[in-house]
Design a protein around this motif. Sequence first.
Motif, PDB file in Angstrom:
ATOM      1  N   LYS A 156     -43.289 -11.078 -26.270  1.00  0.00           N
ATOM      2  CA  LYS A 156     -43.649 -10.824 -24.875  1.00  0.00           C
ATOM      3  C   LYS A 156     -42.437 -10.232 -24.170  1.00  0.00           C
ATOM      4  O   LYS A 156     -41.312 -10.486 -24.561  1.00  0.00           O
ATOM      5  N   GLU A 157     -42.689  -9.478 -23.097  1.00  0.00           N
ATOM      6  CA  GLU A 157     -41.599  -8.969 -22.270  1.00  0.00           C
ATOM      7  C   GLU A 157     -40.939 -10.173 -21.610  1.00  0.00           C
ATOM      8  O   GLU A 157     -41.621 -11.096 -21.176  1.00  0.00           O
ATOM      9  N   TYR A 158     -39.599 -10.190 -21.533  1.00  0.00           N
ATOM     10  CA  TYR A 158     -38.916 -11.409 -21.087  1.00  0.00           C
ATOM     11  C   TYR A 158     -39.263 -11.833 -19.665  1.00  0.00           C
ATOM     12  O   TYR A 158     -39.260 -13.009 -19.342  1.00  0.00           O
ATOM     13  N   LYS A 159     -39.606 -10.878 -18.800  1.00  0.00           N
ATOM     14  CA  LYS A 159     -39.994 -11.231 -17.430  1.00  0.00           C
ATOM     15  C   LYS A 159     -41.360 -11.924 -17.408  1.00  0.00           C
ATOM     16  O   LYS A 159     -41.670 -12.676 -16.487  1.00  0.00           O
ATOM     17  N   GLN A 160     -42.156 -11.644 -18.412  1.00  0.00           N
ATOM     18  CA  GLN A 160     -43.458 -12.306 -18.547  1.00  0.00           C
ATOM     19  C   GLN A 160     -43.269 -13.692 -19.171  1.00  0.00           C
ATOM     20  O   GLN A 160     -43.917 -14.653 -18.781  1.00  0.00           O
ATOM     21  N   TYR A 161     -42.345 -13.794 -20.130  1.00  0.00           N
ATOM     22  CA  TYR A 161     -42.097 -15.069 -20.817  1.00  0.00           C
ATOM     23  C   TYR A 161     -41.396 -16.066 -19.894  1.00  0.00           C
ATOM     24  O   TYR A 161     -41.696 -17.261 -19.908  1.00  0.00           O
ATOM     25  N   PHE A 162     -40.443 -15.566 -19.073  1.00  0.00           N
ATOM     26  CA  PHE A 162     -39.743 -16.399 -18.090  1.00  0.00           C
ATOM     27  C   PHE A 162     -40.112 -15.914 -16.687  1.00  0.00           C
ATOM     28  O   PHE A 162     -39.436 -15.048 -16.131  1.00  0.00           O
ATOM     29  N   PRO A 163     -41.175 -16.481 -16.076  1.00  0.00           N
ATOM     30  CA  PRO A 163     -41.581 -16.001 -14.756  1.00  0.00           C
ATOM     31  C   PRO A 163     -40.600 -16.368 -13.638  1.00  0.00           C
ATOM     32  O   PRO A 163     -40.575 -15.734 -12.600  1.00  0.00           O
ATOM     33  N   ILE A 164     -39.759 -17.383 -13.864  1.00  0.00           N
ATOM     34  CA  ILE A 164     -38.820 -17.830 -12.833  1.00  0.00           C
ATOM     35  C   ILE A 164     -37.595 -16.906 -12.833  1.00  0.00           C
ATOM     36  O   ILE A 164     -36.998 -16.655 -13.881  1.00  0.00           O
ATOM     37  N   MET A 165     -37.217 -16.448 -11.643  1.00  0.00           N
ATOM     38  CA  MET A 165     -36.134 -15.468 -11.503  1.00  0.00           C
ATOM     39  C   MET A 165     -34.808 -15.999 -12.045  1.00  0.00           C
ATOM     40  O   MET A 165     -34.060 -15.258 -12.688  1.00  0.00           O
ATOM     41  N   TYR A 166     -34.509 -17.280 -11.801  1.00  0.00           N
ATOM     42  CA  TYR A 166     -33.249 -17.872 -12.265  1.00  0.00           C
ATOM     43  C   TYR A 166     -33.115 -17.749 -13.787  1.00  0.00           C
ATOM     44  O   TYR A 166     -32.044 -17.420 -14.302  1.00  0.00           O
ATOM     45  N   LEU A 167     -34.202 -17.987 -14.509  1.00  0.00           N
ATOM     46  CA  LEU A 167     -34.163 -17.915 -15.974  1.00  0.00           C
ATOM     47  C   LEU A 167     -34.019 -16.470 -16.454  1.00  0.00           C
ATOM     48  O   LEU A 167     -33.334 -16.210 -17.445  1.00  0.00           O
ATOM     49  N   GLN A 168     -34.635 -15.536 -15.734  1.00  0.00           N
ATOM     50  CA  GLN A 168     -34.476 -14.113 -16.065  1.00  0.00           C
ATOM     51  C   GLN A 168     -33.012 -13.708 -15.914  1.00  0.00           C
ATOM     52  O   GLN A 168     -32.470 -12.994 -16.760  1.00  0.00           O
ATOM     53  N   ASN A 169     -32.367 -14.192 -14.844  1.00  0.00           N
ATOM     54  CA  ASN A 169     -30.953 -13.881 -14.619  1.00  0.00           C
ATOM     55  C   ASN A 169     -30.076 -14.479 -15.712  1.00  0.00           C
ATOM     56  O   ASN A 169     -29.081 -13.867 -16.109  1.00  0.00           O
ATOM     57  N   GLN A 170     -30.425 -15.675 -16.197  1.00  0.00           N
ATOM     58  CA  GLN A 170     -29.669 -16.305 -17.279  1.00  0.00           C
ATOM     59  C   GLN A 170     -29.718 -15.429 -18.532  1.00  0.00           C
ATOM     60  O   GLN A 170     -28.707 -15.241 -19.202  1.00  0.00           O
ATOM     61  N   VAL A 171     -30.889 -14.885 -18.840  1.00  0.00           N
ATOM     62  CA  VAL A 171     -31.051 -14.036 -20.027  1.00  0.00           C
ATOM     63  C   VAL A 171     -30.248 -12.737 -19.872  1.00  0.00           C
ATOM     64  O   VAL A 171     -29.632 -12.258 -20.821  1.00  0.00           O
ATOM     65  N   GLU A 172     -30.218 -12.176 -18.660  1.00  0.00           N
ATOM     66  CA  GLU A 172     -29.522 -10.901 -18.418  1.00  0.00           C
ATOM     67  C   GLU A 172     -28.004 -11.050 -18.304  1.00  0.00           C
ATOM     68  O   GLU A 172     -27.283 -10.068 -18.462  1.00  0.00           O
ATOM     69  N   LEU A 173     -27.526 -12.267 -18.011  1.00  0.00           N
ATOM     70  CA  LEU A 173     -26.119 -12.481 -17.662  1.00  0.00           C
ATOM     71  C   LEU A 173     -25.100 -11.877 -18.641  1.00  0.00           C
ATOM     72  O   LEU A 173     -24.174 -11.193 -18.197  1.00  0.00           O
ATOM     73  N   PRO A 174     -25.229 -12.075 -19.971  1.00  0.00           N
ATOM     74  CA  PRO A 174     -24.228 -11.476 -20.872  1.00  0.00           C
ATOM     75  C   PRO A 174     -24.193  -9.950 -20.787  1.00  0.00           C
ATOM     76  O   PRO A 174     -23.125  -9.340 -20.839  1.00  0.00           O
ATOM     77  N   LEU A 175     -25.372  -9.329 -20.634  1.00  0.00           N
ATOM     78  CA  LEU A 175     -25.433  -7.865 -20.542  1.00  0.00           C
ATOM     79  C   LEU A 175     -24.856  -7.370 -19.216  1.00  0.00           C
ATOM     80  O   LEU A 175     -24.196  -6.339 -19.168  1.00  0.00           O
ATOM     81  N   LYS A 176     -25.098  -8.121 -18.136  1.00  0.00           N
ATOM     82  CA  LYS A 176     -24.532  -7.758 -16.830  1.00  0.00           C
ATOM     83  C   LYS A 176     -23.012  -7.903 -16.849  1.00  0.00           C
ATOM     84  O   LYS A 176     -22.294  -7.121 -16.233  1.00  0.00           O
ATOM     85  N   THR A 177     -22.520  -8.913 -17.571  1.00  0.00           N
ATOM     86  CA  THR A 177     -21.080  -9.169 -17.631  1.00  0.00           C
ATOM     87  C   THR A 177     -20.330  -7.987 -18.243  1.00  0.00           C
ATOM     88  O   THR A 177     -19.264  -7.606 -17.767  1.00  0.00           O
ATOM     89  N   ILE A 178     -20.903  -7.402 -19.312  1.00  0.00           N
ATOM     90  CA  ILE A 178     -20.236  -6.252 -19.945  1.00  0.00           C
ATOM     91  C   ILE A 178     -20.751  -4.920 -19.392  1.00  0.00           C
ATOM     92  O   ILE A 178     -20.441  -3.855 -19.916  1.00  0.00           O
ATOM     93  N   GLU A 179     -21.575  -4.995 -18.333  1.00  0.00           N
ATOM     94  CA  GLU A 179     -22.110  -3.820 -17.637  1.00  0.00           C
ATOM     95  C   GLU A 179     -22.823  -2.844 -18.571  1.00  0.00           C
ATOM     96  O   GLU A 179     -22.568  -1.638 -18.560  1.00  0.00           O
TER      97      GLU A 179
END
Length: 129
Positions: free
Chosen positions: A32-55
């Motif tokens: 599933k697309e991760y935004k569909q699997y994790f509907p809560i915004m906080y959890l979506q941000n947790q998944v994106e965090l490593p990628l955002k850190t290295i830009e």
Amino acid sequence: MEKQTNAVGRRKEAVARVYVSKGTGNIVVNNKEYKQYFPIMYLQNQVELPLKTIESLTSFDLVVNVKGGGQKGQAEAIKMGIARALCEINPEYRPLLKKQGLMTRDSRSVERKKFGKRKARRSFQFSKR
């Protein structure tokens, strides 16, 4: 076929296997697309965090298999798996990810229930009379 890197992330009872390859920023969790699997915004941000850190939010494709635990545990297991895989791809990312606290395994988990108690530490209600 392009080179694919994989890593494992764990948190509480959750175990995430992360497969990273060069791409356009697609993140698929359990087919599933991760935004569909994790509907809560906080959890979506947790998944994106490593990628955002290295830009580099749009330079890798991720395929994740995760099982066990609850939603938060799974999201944090994925976060760690992504960070470990990125370090394998380019060791220069490690100081950035480590500074953000993404390379440390959070070993906290549920304490086991003891006999003679209602939960791990909670006793049954005491009655004097």
